[in-house]
Design an enzyme around this catalytic site. Structure first.
Site, PDB file in Angstrom:
ATOM      1  N   GLY A  12      -6.221  90.879  34.016  1.00 41.18           N
ATOM      2  CA  GLY A  12      -5.941  89.643  34.739  1.00 41.18           C
ATOM      3  C   GLY A  12      -4.905  89.830  35.815  1.00 41.18           C
ATOM      4  N   GLY A  50      -2.343 104.541  34.844  1.00 42.04           N
ATOM      5  CA  GLY A  50      -3.295 105.458  35.451  1.00 42.04           C
ATOM      6  C   GLY A  50      -2.776 106.050  36.742  1.00 42.04           C
ATOM      7  N   ARG A  53       5.098  90.500  49.380  1.00 42.86           N
ATOM      8  CA  ARG A  53       4.702  91.441  48.335  1.00 42.86           C
ATOM      9  C   ARG A  53       4.262  92.767  48.964  1.00 42.86           C
ATOM     10  NH1 ARG A  53       4.453  89.233  43.421  1.00 42.86           N
ATOM     11  NH2 ARG A  53       3.166  90.942  42.631  1.00 42.86           N
ATOM     12  N   HIS A  76     -17.423  57.712  48.998  1.00 41.13           N
ATOM     13  CA  HIS A  76     -16.311  56.807  49.287  1.00 41.13           C
ATOM     14  C   HIS A  76     -15.821  56.167  47.992  1.00 41.13           C
ATOM     15  CE1 HIS A  76     -13.901  53.819  51.405  1.00 41.13           C
ATOM     16  NE2 HIS A  76     -14.445  52.889  50.619  1.00 41.13           N
TER      17      HIS A  76
END
Length: 462
Positions: free
Chosen positions: A38, A113, A267, A439
């Site tokens: 995630g 990794g 970032r 509407h």
């Protein structure tokens, strides 16, 4: 022989989207993740911050209930309760996502990794053990981190990043927010709704400077009304801790004191030390360079998400991940139009946009080649019901298609889907004007704006 058809390094929005789509297309997939599937968006980004913003909206509604004829009292913010709500949202989504990954037969490789060979990743587990995995195709999706400035030390107590801010167990009495972009303005909005005194310090001339200038001005007016202080065109110089918090010095020598300093200056790509250069991947300032099909310069190696230059948005990475999976499977998907990626700042009020801003459109097509129209939400029934102010601004080529849509107002982020279709389909005002909008909805504002741009304004002055 390789372990997987597709080996994905990083399980954030871009990585897990690629993994899910590749598995759906019958490819074997390995998904390397050092933390939780995630990534930033789900755990320390989009989802938890928007939960805080909704809690802030509820607080404002309770505080201002009398304007709707409702008698209510606002007794304060229970941060333990707010955090429990926020964390509950994240937990439910995380469980759903892990179930999807498992159900698709994706192999999750837990550990850090690093690329150690051509389409080869070495995964180091928490206990220090290592495994080497290979793929016919390697997808780099390692995400981003919260930047700081040279000489500005983040201690996680007085000087925070957004990740630290999400874990606060109290509402600070006062905060200086360094950076007036999306992240800075969203946290400023949250903390003000929670009752904190907030000052934004931004070196650029206006807040959310990547948006259309009219949108920036509207947000600045709204923030003044909410008593959110901000200093634009004001570079940061230094910070020191005090007995009561922090003292922030800005250019010109002014000192702003507060309990906390939030560093929200953007970032950076997580690529350092991961071995990308070892296999010859072309890099620039830490970002991975790709073509419009997300291919690096190395055969069989792709990159998606925040490590690729451009908009650092979860849905951009998500779309790129799907694109790469389909490209690998031979489906020949259409390249992603970066200008068609919608952008939303979930402050109070919200800002949403897609396509070109007015300045860029004029640079591209010339002053005579561009027309604009602004429809005030004062003419929209649902906006009046919600007591929100703002506008729909359309930018089009003269007598041509709409090339930019800019929205300001509460909940306008929910309108950006139709705006994206209008832009992506190169619609003219006359194409959109006949469409029937329900509407009363804020969605009508898009229809009314296009009616006006087509020369037949109704709830708008010509």
């Amino acid at each position: 022989m390789t372990d997987f058809d597709v080996l994905v390094l990083g399980a954030g929005s871009g990585g897990y989207a690629c993994a899910l789509r590749a598995a759906q297309l019958g490819l074997s997939v390995g998904l390397v993740e050092k933390d939780k599937v995630g990534g930033t968006c789900l755990h320390v980004g989009c989802i938890p911050t928007k939960a805080l913003l909704h809690a802030g909206e509820v607080a404002d509604s309770a505080r201002e209930s009398e304007q709707f004829g409702v008698r209510a009292t606002f007794d304060g913010i229970d941060m333990a309760g707010v955090n429990a709500y926020k964390d509950g949202v994240v937990t439910r989504l995380f469980k759903g996502l892990t179930g999807l990954v498992k159900g698709r037969g994706i192999t999750v490789l837990e550990g850090s990794g690093a690329v150690t060979g051509q389409r080869e990743v070495t995964v180091t587990a928490a206990d220090g053990s290592t495994e080497v995995h290979t793929g016919k195709h390697l997808v780099l999706a390692t995400g981003s981190y919260s930047r700081s400035l040279p000489g500005l030390e983040v201690d996680g107590e007085r000087v925070l990043t957004s990740e630290h801010a999400l874990r606060l167990d109290r509402v600070p009495a006062s905060v200086v927010v360094l950076g007036g972009g999306v992240i800075g303005c969203e946290f400023a909005s949250v903390w003000r709704s929670f009752g904190a005194e907030v000052t934004i310090v931004e070196a650029l001339p206006r807040l959310v400077a990547a948006e259309d200038e009219a949108s920036s001005k509207a947000l600045e007016r709204a923030f003044r009304k909410r008593k959110i202080a901000f200093r634009t065109g004001t570079p940061f110089q230094s910070v020191k801790t005090t007995d009561d918090g922090v003292a922030v010095t800005v250019e010109g020598g002014d000192v702003i004191e507060a309990e906390l300093l939030l560093v929200a200056v953007g970032r950076g790509p997580v690529t350092d030390g991961l071995g990308f250069e070892r296999i010859g991947v072309a890099m620039e300032r830490g970002f991975v360079l790709t073509d419009d099909r997300c291919r690096t310069n190395v055969e069989g190696v792709y990159a998606v998400g925040d490590i690729v230059p451009g908009l650092q948005l979860a849905h951009r990475g998500f779309a790129q991940g799907i694109f790469v999976a389909e490209h690998i499977a031979g489906l020949d998907p259409r390249p992603i139009d970066e200008s068609a990626v919608p952008r939303v700042t979930y402050s109070h009020p919200e800002i949403a946009s897609v396509g070109l801003d007015e300045a860029t459109a004029r640079e591209t097509y010339g002053d005579d080649g561009v027309e604009t129209l602004t429809y005030d939400l004062g003419g929209n029934g649902k906006s009046q019901i919600l007591k929100t102010q703002g506008f729909v601004k359309l930018v089009r080529r003269t007598d041509g298609p709409v090339v930019g849509v800019h929205l300001v107002g509460d909940r306008v982020g929910e309108l950006i889907g139709e705006a994206q279709l209008i832009y992506a389909w190169e619609a003219h005002a006359d194409d959109v004007a006949p469409l029937v909008h329900a509407h009363p909805t804020q969605n009508e504002a898009l229809g009314e704006a296009h009616l006006a741009l087509a020369g037949k304004p109704l709830h708008a002055h010509s």
